[in-house]
Each structure stands twice: as structure tokens, then as C-alpha cells.
Design an enzyme around this catalytic site. Structure first.
Site, short mmCIF file in Angstrom:
data_model
loop_
_atom_site.label_atom_id
_atom_site.label_comp_id
_atom_site.label_asym_id
_atom_site.label_seq_id
_atom_site.Cartn_x
_atom_site.Cartn_y
_atom_site.Cartn_z
N HIS A 38 36.36 15.67 148.85
CA HIS A 38 36.42 14.63 147.82
C HIS A 38 35.01 14.20 147.49
CE1 HIS A 38 37.47 10.86 145.84
NE2 HIS A 38 38.69 11.36 145.71
N ASP A 77 45.94 14.75 147.77
CA ASP A 77 46.71 15.82 147.16
C ASP A 77 47.23 16.85 148.16
OD1 ASP A 77 46.51 14.91 144.58
OD2 ASP A 77 44.51 15.73 144.37
N1 ACO Z 1 37.00 23.97 150.31
C1 ACO Z 1 35.92 24.61 150.82
N2 ACO Z 1 34.67 24.19 150.68
C2 ACO Z 1 34.48 23.04 150.00
C3 ACO Z 1 35.56 22.32 149.45
C4 ACO Z 1 36.85 22.82 149.63
N3 ACO Z 1 37.92 22.17 149.14
N4 ACO Z 1 35.07 21.21 148.83
C5 ACO Z 1 33.74 21.25 148.98
N5 ACO Z 1 33.38 22.36 149.70
C6 ACO Z 1 32.05 22.72 150.16
C7 ACO Z 1 31.20 23.31 149.05
O1 ACO Z 1 31.30 24.72 149.01
C8 ACO Z 1 29.81 22.84 149.46
O2 ACO Z 1 29.37 23.66 150.51
P1 ACO Z 1 27.83 24.15 150.56
O3 ACO Z 1 27.01 22.90 150.73
O4 ACO Z 1 27.76 25.10 151.70
O5 ACO Z 1 27.58 24.80 149.22
C9 ACO Z 1 30.06 21.46 150.06
O6 ACO Z 1 31.41 21.51 150.55
C10 ACO Z 1 29.91 20.32 149.05
O7 ACO Z 1 30.69 20.65 147.91
P2 ACO Z 1 30.55 19.94 146.49
O8 ACO Z 1 31.23 20.80 145.48
O9 ACO Z 1 29.12 19.57 146.26
O10 ACO Z 1 31.34 18.61 146.72
P3 ACO Z 1 31.83 17.63 145.60
O11 ACO Z 1 31.79 16.28 146.20
O12 ACO Z 1 31.12 17.80 144.31
O13 ACO Z 1 33.33 18.15 145.37
C11 ACO Z 1 35.67 18.21 145.08
C12 ACO Z 1 34.44 17.35 145.46
C13 ACO Z 1 35.52 18.71 143.62
C14 ACO Z 1 36.92 17.35 145.17
C15 ACO Z 1 35.75 19.43 146.04
O14 ACO Z 1 35.81 18.97 147.38
C16 ACO Z 1 36.92 20.36 145.73
O15 ACO Z 1 36.78 21.23 144.88
N6 ACO Z 1 38.08 20.17 146.43
C17 ACO Z 1 39.25 20.96 146.16
C18 ACO Z 1 40.01 20.35 144.97
C19 ACO Z 1 40.71 19.07 145.31
O16 ACO Z 1 41.42 18.97 146.31
N7 ACO Z 1 40.54 18.07 144.44
C20 ACO Z 1 41.23 16.78 144.60
C21 ACO Z 1 40.28 15.66 144.62
S1 ACO Z 1 41.16 14.17 144.96
C22 ACO Z 1 41.76 13.60 143.45
O17 ACO Z 1 41.32 13.91 142.38
C23 ACO Z 1 42.91 12.67 143.54
#
Ligand code: ACO
Length: 427
Positions: free
Chosen positions: A303, A361
């Protein structure tokens, strides 16, 4: 005099006030920066920018805390009801018994839609996505109820608020019924908010529909968990649309459009698809390896704000167990996959280092499916519940005397000024 921050720029020091909230990081007030230093700040995605002052919801993402008007989400989910949470978000305090009765009456007696509105639904293709219907239908409310669109009149604002909270379940249920080719079901005033919604979705003329207290309570709790989440993308969209003076129905339609995106409201559908794709517990290690190889993400994990367990995910997990047990599906293989996946991920250094925890979610898709909803309705339910958050935030903005039209600036990297070239001289 409070704290100040100093920026040295172009050989000049600019002193900026630092504002303190009741909780959360302080903010550097940069409103005078452009006038004094002729620079803008740059923060696409708003990762470090507070767009407004608000008293409604507080999130501490590192600690996994979510408060509505100061009350923790888990207490509200356990002890309150969705309509009480609506009152709390809108008015700032929990209602007295008399205030609650009046509020419940106001919502209950606004649930019907103008009959002509039903013809509006008929204009959509029968296989239209229910979110497409929601965006159109909610926007159309302003055409049907323009007697409550004067945003400068507090009475109008309150009526529009009641109308939207009341009519959203009716519209959402109609969007669902329309996509199924089933007749619309009218609201009933003797039922609770969640009962009424479930009945409008699942009752058919051919047989009786009886409320199930466990499922009704689960629906109500899911609404509570999604009611507000401070300045997320859709809420910021509602505020920005409203800052121009647009009517509240149009602003909420804009919020619904933003929520539709898979990075926001669409993630629970993706999480359910992922669990289906994994299918069985023995395939989890292979799937987790794919995540580590960065071939895909673990949906329902991670998140932008929570770098700890999303407090809503805990409540959702309990609700999920209750619903599956009630519908006789406690052994749902997808639940087994979800629980095992969660256990593995929470103990794996890859996820620990990146602070990746289950979000709301992760369990909501399995729960909503067990309640009888198809995946395309998941975001609709989110929109229904979030309507109160959107409208509370919109009201707070309109009632703030310092409110201005939202107008971000930009870092321009396009062509500098140049003279027009006639077509025969181009090439
Ligand atoms: N699975 C695997 N790796 C992940 C995930 C994930 N779900 N989320 C983040 N990471 C990793 C990234 O690859 C990154 O790793 P790195 O530093 O080695 O490159 C690190 O964690 C940080 O990731 P960011 O994309 O910078 O994190 P951000 O805070 O921008 O992303 C997000 C948040 C978009 C929600 C992300 O975690 C994601 O895509 N999750 C899956 C989708 C999801 O469940 N969304 C629901 C959000 S809750 C809502 O809207 C109610």
C-alpha cells in the site's frame, strides 16, 4: 512564533512557516514561496504534499492505524454501524440516540429514485459494466435533483448529502440487476441500510428473500471499512472537481470515475483473480518465486501509505471467515490459498524488507464472492461505501472559508516560444 523552515534559493533565504496537526507529520507551508522566490515545488503523485487541512480521517501508515474523527476503524467495525459511521464522518461526533433516529429516517426516506430515472438505465447496453452505469447514473442525479445543487446553501448541501447516501444503494443494485437482465427491486423502508441493499440485489419476483443477519452484518462492515480513507486519488478528485463550484452529484461522479482504475478500486478483483490462478496451496511457492523474479505483483499486498498491516485487512479477514462459514463454504480452497499465501509472505525476507503486508483487498474479493457478487460489482460496492467519505470531504472543503479553486502548477519541458510556420514551409 512556531517553527519555520528555510530554503536557500538563488542566493536568497526564504523562511516558511511549519504547521502542526494533531497527529502526523508537520507540514511546511509553501503558499508564499512562489511570490517570494519565483519557484514552484515539484511533487507529481503528491507523495510529499498535503493538499488540504482536514479533520475527518487520520492514517498512520507505519503503525497501521486508521482513525475516523479519532475513532479506530476496528472499534467502529466491531461496535458501530455503517449509518452511524456516516453520521460521524459528516458531523464530527457520534450521534445521540435522537440524532441517529432522525438521520436514519432522512436516509431511509430518500432511497427511492425518480421513476423517470429508470428509463435512464435502459439507455445502456445490456452488457454494460456496472461501473460505467454508476458514472453515468450518478452524474445524472444532478439533472433530476437540481433543487439541491446550490452549494452555497447549507440546507441544499445536507439534502444532496442525504440523497446521495440514500440513493447510491438503489443505483448500485439497479446497475447489477440491469446487467443480469432481472427486474429492478424497489427499496423497503422497514429494512436496515445493508439489508435493503442486499434485497435490492438478490431478491427476484419468483421467490421470497429473507435477510441473513450474518451476511447483512458482513455487508455493513464492508461498507464501514471502505467509508473514507483521507486524501486518496478519488477523494482528491472529488475535492478538485468541487473546488470549481461544481454540484455535488457531478463531483461524486468524478470520484467514481477515478475509483474505477485498477490501482485504486479495482484491486480486489485482481486479488481474487490471483487466488484463482494459484488455485491450490502447493502452487504457492512457484507463484511467490514469480513475484520475487518481478514477473508480477502479489495483488492485495502493499500500500502506498500502509507500511504495516492494513488495519482494515484484519477486520476483513475475520469477516471473510464468518461469511464463508455461514454460506457453508468454510473449506473454500481460495481461502486456504489466501491464508497460506499470507503466512508465507509475512515470513519471507523479500516481503518483510519491502514492508509488504496484506491490504483491505486481500480478503474482500473472496468475501464479496461468497456474498453472491460477481467481480465486476466489487468496485461498485466500494463506490457505494466511499460516497459518504467523498461527500464529507467535499462538505468540509466547501465550508472552509479559505477554500480556493484547486489549480496545480507544472514544470514545463515542452517547446519554448516559436513563430507559426505556414504548411508550405514545413518539413
Ligand atoms: N507485490 C510484490 N512486490 C511489491 C508489491 C506487491 N504487491 N507492492 C510493492 N512491491 C515492491 C516493489 O516491487 C518495490 O520493490 P523494489 O524496491 O525492490 O523495486 C517496493 O515494493 C516498493 O514498491 P512501490 O511500487 O514503490 O510501492 P507503492 O507504494 O508505490 O505501491 C501499490 C503501492 C501500488 C498499492 C503496490 O503495493 C501494489 O501494486 N500492490 C498491489 C495492488 C494492490 O493490492 N492495490 C490495492 C491498494 S489498497 C486500495 O486501493 C484500497
Amino acid at each position: 512564533m512556531g517553527d519555520t523552515a528555510k530554503i536557500g534559493i538563488g542566493g536568497k533565504d526564504v523562511e516558511l512557516p511549519v504547521l502542526k496537526g494533531t497527529a502526523g507529520p508537520d507540514v511546511v507551508d509553501i503558499r508564499k514561496l512562489y511570490a517570494e522566490a519565483d519557484v514552484f515545488t515539484y511533487d507529481p503523485g503528491f507523495t510529499s504534499t498535503a493538499s488540504c487541512e482536514s479533520k475527518i480521517t487520520f492514517i498512520d501508515g507505519d503503525k497501521g492505524v486508521l482513525l475516523h474523527r479519532g475513532y479506530p476503524i476496528d472499534q467502529l467495525a466491531e461496535k458501530s454501524s455503517f449509518l452511524e459511521v456516516c453520521y460521524l464522518l459528516l458531523h464530527g461526533e457520534l450521534p445521540t440516540a435522537a440524532e441517529y433516529t432522525e438521520f436514519e429516517h432522512n436516509i431511509t426516506y430518500h432511497t427511492m429514485l425518480h421513476e423517470q430515472f429508470d428509463r435512464f438505465f435502459m439507455g445502456f447496453r445490456r452488457d454494460a459494466h456496472p461501473m460505467a452505469i454508476m458514472v453515468g447514473a450518478v452524474g445524472a442525479l444532478s439533472a433530476f435533483y437540481h433543487d439541491s445543487t446550490n452549494i452555497d446553501d447549507p440546507e441544499h448541501r445536507m439534502i444532496a448529502t442525504h440523497r446521495m447516501i440514500a440513493k447510491m444503494p438503489t443505483i448500485a443494485a439497479r446497475a447489477f440487476k440491469y446487467s443480469r437482465g432481472q427486474p429492478f427491486v424497489y427499496p423497503r423502508n422497514d429494512l436496515s441500510y445493508a439489508e435493503n441493499f442486499l434485497r435490492m440485489c438478490f431478491s427476484v419476483p419468483a421467490e421470497d428473500w429473507k435477510p441473513n443477519p450474518v451476511l447483512t452484518r458482513a455487508m455493513d462492515r464492508i461498507f464501514i471499512l471502505h467509508a473514507d480513507h483521507e486524501q486518496n486519488a478519488s477523494t482528491s478528485t472529488v475535492r478538485l472537481a468541487g473546488s470549481s463550484g461544481a454540484n455535488p452529484f457531478a463531483c461524486i461522479a468524478a470520484g467514481i470515475a477515478c475509483l474505477w482504475g485498477p490501482s485504486h478500486g479495482g484491486a480486489n478483483e485482481e486479488a481474487l483473480n490471483m487466488l484463482k490462478e494459484i488455485g491450490t496451496v502447493d502452487r504457492i511457492p512457484e507463484y511467490v518465486q514469480g513475484v520475487k523474479d518481478r514477473r508480477y505483483r502479489l495483488m492485495g499486498f502493499g500500500h502506498r501509505v500502509y507500511k504495516n498491516y492494513d488495519p482494515r485487512a484484519k477486520v476483513m479477514q475475520t469477516t471473510c471467515h464468518e461469511v464463508l462459514a455461514e454460506v457453508g463454504n468454510a473449506d473454500d480452497p481460495l481461502l486456504k490459498v489466501a491464508m497460506e499465501l499470507e503466512k508465507i509472505a509475512l515470513n519471507d525476507p523479500y516481503f518483510i524488507e519491502r514492508k509488504l503486508y496484506p491490504n483491505v483487498d486481500f480478503y474482500s474479493g473472496i468475501t464479496l464472492r461468497a456474498l453472491g457478487f460477481p467481480p465486476e460489482m466489487f468496485t461498485v460496492l466500494f463506490a457505494l461505501a466511499r460516497t459518504v467519505g467523498w461527500i464529507a470531504q467535499w462538505k468540509e472543503m466547501i465550508e472552509d472559508p479559505s477554500q480556493k479553486i484547486g489549480r496545480p502548477r507544472q514544470l514545463y519541458t515542452g517547446a519554448p516560444q516559436r513563430d507559426y510556420v505556414s504548411v508550405d514551409k514545413r518539413g
